[in-house]
Write an enzyme that holds these catalytic residues in place. Structure first.
Site, PDB file in Angstrom:
ATOM      1  N   ARG A  35      87.647  66.269  -9.773  1.00 33.10           N
ATOM      2  CA  ARG A  35      86.335  66.591  -9.574  1.00 33.10           C
ATOM      3  C   ARG A  35      85.362  65.593  -9.968  1.00 33.10           C
ATOM      4  O   ARG A  35      85.534  64.809 -11.099  1.00 33.10           O
ATOM      5  CB  ARG A  35      85.814  67.978 -10.068  1.00 33.10           C
ATOM      6  CG  ARG A  35      85.771  69.166  -9.032  1.00 33.10           C
ATOM      7  CD  ARG A  35      85.224  70.216  -9.757  1.00 33.10           C
ATOM      8  NE  ARG A  35      86.070  71.251  -9.559  1.00 33.10           N
ATOM      9  CZ  ARG A  35      86.037  72.167  -8.664  1.00 33.10           C
ATOM     10  NH1 ARG A  35      84.989  72.085  -7.855  1.00 33.10           N
ATOM     11  NH2 ARG A  35      86.972  73.248  -8.504  1.00 33.10           N
ATOM     12  N   LEU A  38      82.381  67.712 -14.663  1.00 33.46           N
ATOM     13  CA  LEU A  38      83.232  68.602 -15.437  1.00 33.46           C
ATOM     14  C   LEU A  38      82.786  70.063 -15.273  1.00 33.46           C
ATOM     15  O   LEU A  38      81.919  70.358 -14.538  1.00 33.46           O
ATOM     16  CB  LEU A  38      83.044  68.097 -16.900  1.00 33.46           C
ATOM     17  CG  LEU A  38      83.381  66.671 -17.270  1.00 33.46           C
ATOM     18  CD1 LEU A  38      82.916  66.384 -18.768  1.00 33.46           C
ATOM     19  CD2 LEU A  38      85.107  66.427 -16.968  1.00 33.46           C
ATOM     20  N   GLY A  40      85.191  72.539 -13.906  1.00 31.31           N
ATOM     21  CA  GLY A  40      85.937  73.320 -13.184  1.00 31.31           C
ATOM     22  C   GLY A  40      85.444  74.365 -12.171  1.00 31.31           C
ATOM     23  O   GLY A  40      84.182  74.174 -11.951  1.00 31.31           O
ATOM     24  N   ILE A 185      85.140  89.061  -6.182  1.00 30.20           N
ATOM     25  CA  ILE A 185      84.213  88.035  -5.535  1.00 30.20           C
ATOM     26  C   ILE A 185      83.478  88.774  -4.181  1.00 30.20           C
ATOM     27  O   ILE A 185      82.186  88.664  -3.911  1.00 30.20           O
ATOM     28  CB  ILE A 185      85.094  86.739  -4.915  1.00 30.20           C
ATOM     29  CG1 ILE A 185      85.635  85.914  -6.050  1.00 30.20           C
ATOM     30  CG2 ILE A 185      84.413  86.031  -3.747  1.00 30.20           C
ATOM     31  CD1 ILE A 185      86.367  84.773  -5.772  1.00 30.20           C
ATOM     32  N   GLU A 204      88.930  96.262   3.346  1.00 30.65           N
ATOM     33  CA  GLU A 204      89.863  96.051   2.082  1.00 30.65           C
ATOM     34  C   GLU A 204      91.225  96.831   2.571  1.00 30.65           C
ATOM     35  O   GLU A 204      91.307  97.831   3.363  1.00 30.65           O
ATOM     36  CB  GLU A 204      89.441  97.109   0.974  1.00 30.65           C
ATOM     37  CG  GLU A 204      90.159  97.370  -0.199  1.00 30.65           C
ATOM     38  CD  GLU A 204      90.957  96.004  -0.782  1.00 30.65           C
ATOM     39  OE1 GLU A 204      90.229  95.325  -1.119  1.00 30.65           O
ATOM     40  OE2 GLU A 204      92.134  96.287  -1.037  1.00 30.65           O
ATOM     41  N   ALA A 271      88.086  86.860   0.741  1.00 30.43           N
ATOM     42  CA  ALA A 271      88.149  86.850  -0.832  1.00 30.43           C
ATOM     43  C   ALA A 271      89.037  87.765  -1.187  1.00 30.43           C
ATOM     44  O   ALA A 271      88.902  88.867  -1.611  1.00 30.43           O
ATOM     45  CB  ALA A 271      86.654  87.314  -1.373  1.00 30.43           C
ATOM     46  N   ILE A 272      90.446  87.480  -0.847  1.00 33.05           N
ATOM     47  CA  ILE A 272      91.571  88.241  -1.070  1.00 33.05           C
ATOM     48  C   ILE A 272      92.245  87.918  -2.192  1.00 33.05           C
ATOM     49  O   ILE A 272      93.552  88.363  -2.445  1.00 33.05           O
ATOM     50  CB  ILE A 272      92.613  88.334   0.197  1.00 33.05           C
ATOM     51  CG1 ILE A 272      92.906  86.995   0.493  1.00 33.05           C
ATOM     52  CG2 ILE A 272      91.584  88.913   1.383  1.00 33.05           C
ATOM     53  CD1 ILE A 272      94.113  86.865   1.507  1.00 33.05           C
ATOM     54  N   GLY A 273      91.664  87.056  -3.195  1.00 31.51           N
ATOM     55  CA  GLY A 273      92.410  86.698  -4.319  1.00 31.51           C
ATOM     56  C   GLY A 273      92.512  85.192  -4.431  1.00 31.51           C
ATOM     57  O   GLY A 273      91.957  84.536  -3.670  1.00 31.51           O
ATOM     58  N   HIS A 446      67.891 102.257 -31.718  1.00 32.16           N
ATOM     59  CA  HIS A 446      67.174 103.047 -30.329  1.00 32.16           C
ATOM     60  C   HIS A 446      65.504 102.376 -30.360  1.00 32.16           C
ATOM     61  O   HIS A 446      65.051 101.970 -31.321  1.00 32.16           O
ATOM     62  CB  HIS A 446      66.914 104.552 -31.167  1.00 32.16           C
ATOM     63  CG  HIS A 446      65.921 105.336 -30.247  1.00 32.16           C
ATOM     64  ND1 HIS A 446      66.679 105.955 -29.282  1.00 32.16           N
ATOM     65  CD2 HIS A 446      64.543 105.631 -30.328  1.00 32.16           C
ATOM     66  CE1 HIS A 446      65.528 106.458 -28.678  1.00 32.16           C
ATOM     67  NE2 HIS A 446      64.585 106.430 -29.118  1.00 32.16           N
TER      68      HIS A 446
END
Ligand code: FAD
Ligand code: NAI
Length: 467
Positions: A35, A38, A40, A185, A204, A271-273, A446
């Site tokens: 990329r 930096l 990621g 996600i 889902e 967004a299935i993994g 508290h």
């Protein structure tokens, strides 16, 4: 040809933390990153931009949705999406520059380009201009991360059908957004766009959201999201998608069988993994194999089957989380440097940064039942926590699971305000093998929401005093 102690491939939370630790320990280290910047996935298109939008959209909804008015603050907010995206992009640039600074500070050489292993001890890096450089090294650390898992029959064009990267930069607020996958996600980015005005439907496959999360916690979370306007179609699968310039038509079928229906949406987020990323990495040149899912395995201490080749982060086993990658980075480099690096896979927290937040660590009730471990439960609702009440944030609870015989804490699961920060208390307690009584008898300030954690620990022995 340059000679290194360690060459790390990938500069995400796994790779960049490995590089920094290697520099700290005096190793000659290079980090190869393809990329332009930096950091990621996490810094560029993951954790950080998503949290920037979650924060901004939460502020917007507080102002627009009546929360401010309830506190006696009258405002008429107007959404400036371009500015919201700009501040997100600026934060991301600052963070990636921060990693650059840390590389310089720790004498890490950033080798720009895509790396491939070329036999034992060799990494060839192809720069943007096509030129190739060979790095010679005693150790190679694979930290190449992951990429979105594709959904057969649904082509991500990042225009109308987007993955997480596309969903972080939509050009407008969708009137309707369909999300495929009720995981982290989907629910985080779904929250962003719902707060800004989208009607959000989540399709889902399973009959529950957030698989793997403690079931009671996930159910409470789902109730809360439903109250906010999320529509869930559980036990459903997408079997086709047609995108046009104006929107998308999705075909959705019940998993159990039955009639298909058509859902129309302005945008669709898939967004299935995520799956490990090892494309073009040259694993075969050192005899490293992946499993069926593409995962590069290790021996429990980050060594692959090939001498001098190590692996950390999303590309290997375990949850795909930035802090898990970071922990593995430190342990892996310490092992390379002859120290005793280790990661405890049982104490890696997970957080969903929605409102309310979800935070978990350790075993779920379902896991304890399946393993036949006798346990006690202590629960405390935020409804009974004074700070949460004052702030009108009373949804959710804290649940502590402790061994029935020894009282050792085995897991903690929470839905509620700020729980993402507070879960760290249980991580520390569990690393020190604490009993629930240790937390119950520790003075907590508290009025804070953290008192709910203590009360839940008290509830394990049945003496929660405030509910
Ligand atoms: P990555 O961050 O994926 O980095 C790998 C790097 O390697 C990439 O920069 C890639 O360009 C580079 N690379 C790959 N192959 C090569 C090669 N051959 N040569 C050179 N470079 C290469 N996790 C959390 O813990 N908290 C969160 O809040 C969170 N939010 C997220 C939100 C989204 C939208 C997404 C997508 C993910 C999120 N994650 C979150 C997950 C997190 O981003 C990952 O777990 C984490 O980035 C993994 O780190 P890594 O170093 O293993 O891989
Ligand atoms: P996920 O694994 O969290 O959720 C995917 C969901 O999609 C699951 O509920 C799964 O049952 C469902 N699914 C799978 N196939 C399907 C299909 N064909 N049709 C419908 N549903 C289907 O994955 P997600 O949300 O894509 O996130 C990827 C990774 O990124 C996760 O591993 C997560 O750890 C990481 N991440 C972490 C965040 C955090 O820590 N806050 C935020 C965002 C991502």
């Amino acid at each position: 040809m340059s000679q290194y102690d360690v060459v790390i491939i990938g500069a995400g939370p796994g790779g960049y933390n490995a590089a920094i630790r290697a520099g700290q320990l005096g190793l000659k280290v290079a980090c190869v990153e393809g990329r332009e910047t930096l950091g990621g996935t996490c810094l560029n298109v993951g954790c950080m931009p998503s949290k920037a939008l979650l924060h901004a959209s939460e502020m917007y909804e507080a102002a627009a949705g009546g929360e401010f008015a309830n506190l006696g603050i009258q405002v008429q907010p107007k959404l400036d999406l371009a500015q919201m995206m700009k501040q997100k992009a600026e934060s991301v640039i600052n963070l990636t520059k921060g990693v650059e600074f840390l590389f310089k500070k720790n004498k890490v050489e950033w080798v720009k380009g895509w790396g491939r292993i070329d036999g034992p001890g060799k990494v060839v890096v192809k720069a943007a201009d096509g030129s190739e450089t060979t790095l010679e090294t005693k150790n190679i650390v694979i930290a190449t991360g992951s990429e979105p898992t594709p959904l057969p029959g649904v082509t991500v064009d990042n225009k109308r059908i987007v993955d997480s990267t596309g969903a972080l930069s939509l050009p407008e607020v969708p009137k309707s957004l369909v999300i495929v996958g009720a995981g982290v996600i989907g629910l985080e980015l779904g929250s962003v766009w719902r707060r800004l005005g989208a009607e959000v439907t989540v399709v889902e496959f399973l009959d529950r959201i957030c698989p793997g999360t403690d079931e009671e916690t996930a159910k409470t979370f789902q109730r809360s999201l439903t109250k906010q306007g999320f529509v869930f179609k559980l036990g459903s699968k997408v079997t086709g998608a047609k995108a046009s310039a104006k929107g998308v038509e999705l075909t959705v079928e019940p998993v159990a069988g039955g009639a298909a229906e058509t859902l129309k949406a302005d945008y669709v987020l898939v967004a299935i993994g995520r799956r490990p990323y090892t494309q073009g990495l040259g694993l075969e040149t050192v005899g490293v194999q992946t499993d069926k899912r593409g995962v590069v395995g290790h021996d429990g201490h980050f060594k692959t089957g090939a001498a001098g080749v190590w692996v950390i982060g999303d590309v290997t086993t375990g949850p795909m989380l930035a802090h898990k990658a970071e922990d593995e980075a430190v342990a892996c480099i310490e092992l390379i440097a002859g120290k005793a690096g280790h990661v405890n896979p049982d104490i890696i927290p997970g957080v969903i940064y929605t409102k309310p937040e979800v935070a978990t660590v350790g075993k779920t009730e379902e896991e304890l039942k399946a393993a036949g471990i006798a346990y006690k439960v202590g629960k405390f609702p935020f409804m009974a926590n004074s700070r949460a009440k004052i702030n009108h944030e009373t949804e959710g609870f804290v649940k502590v699971l402790a061994d029935a015989k020894t009282d050792r804490i085995l897991g903690a699961h929470m839905v509620g305000p700020n729980v993402g920060d507070m879960i760290a208390e249980f991580c520390v307690a569990m690393e020190f093998a604490a009993a629930s009584e240790d937390v119950a008898r520790t003075c907590h300030p508290h009025p804070t929401r953290s008192e709910a954690l203590r009360q839940a620990a008290m509830a394990v022995e049945g003496w929660a005093m405030q509910a």
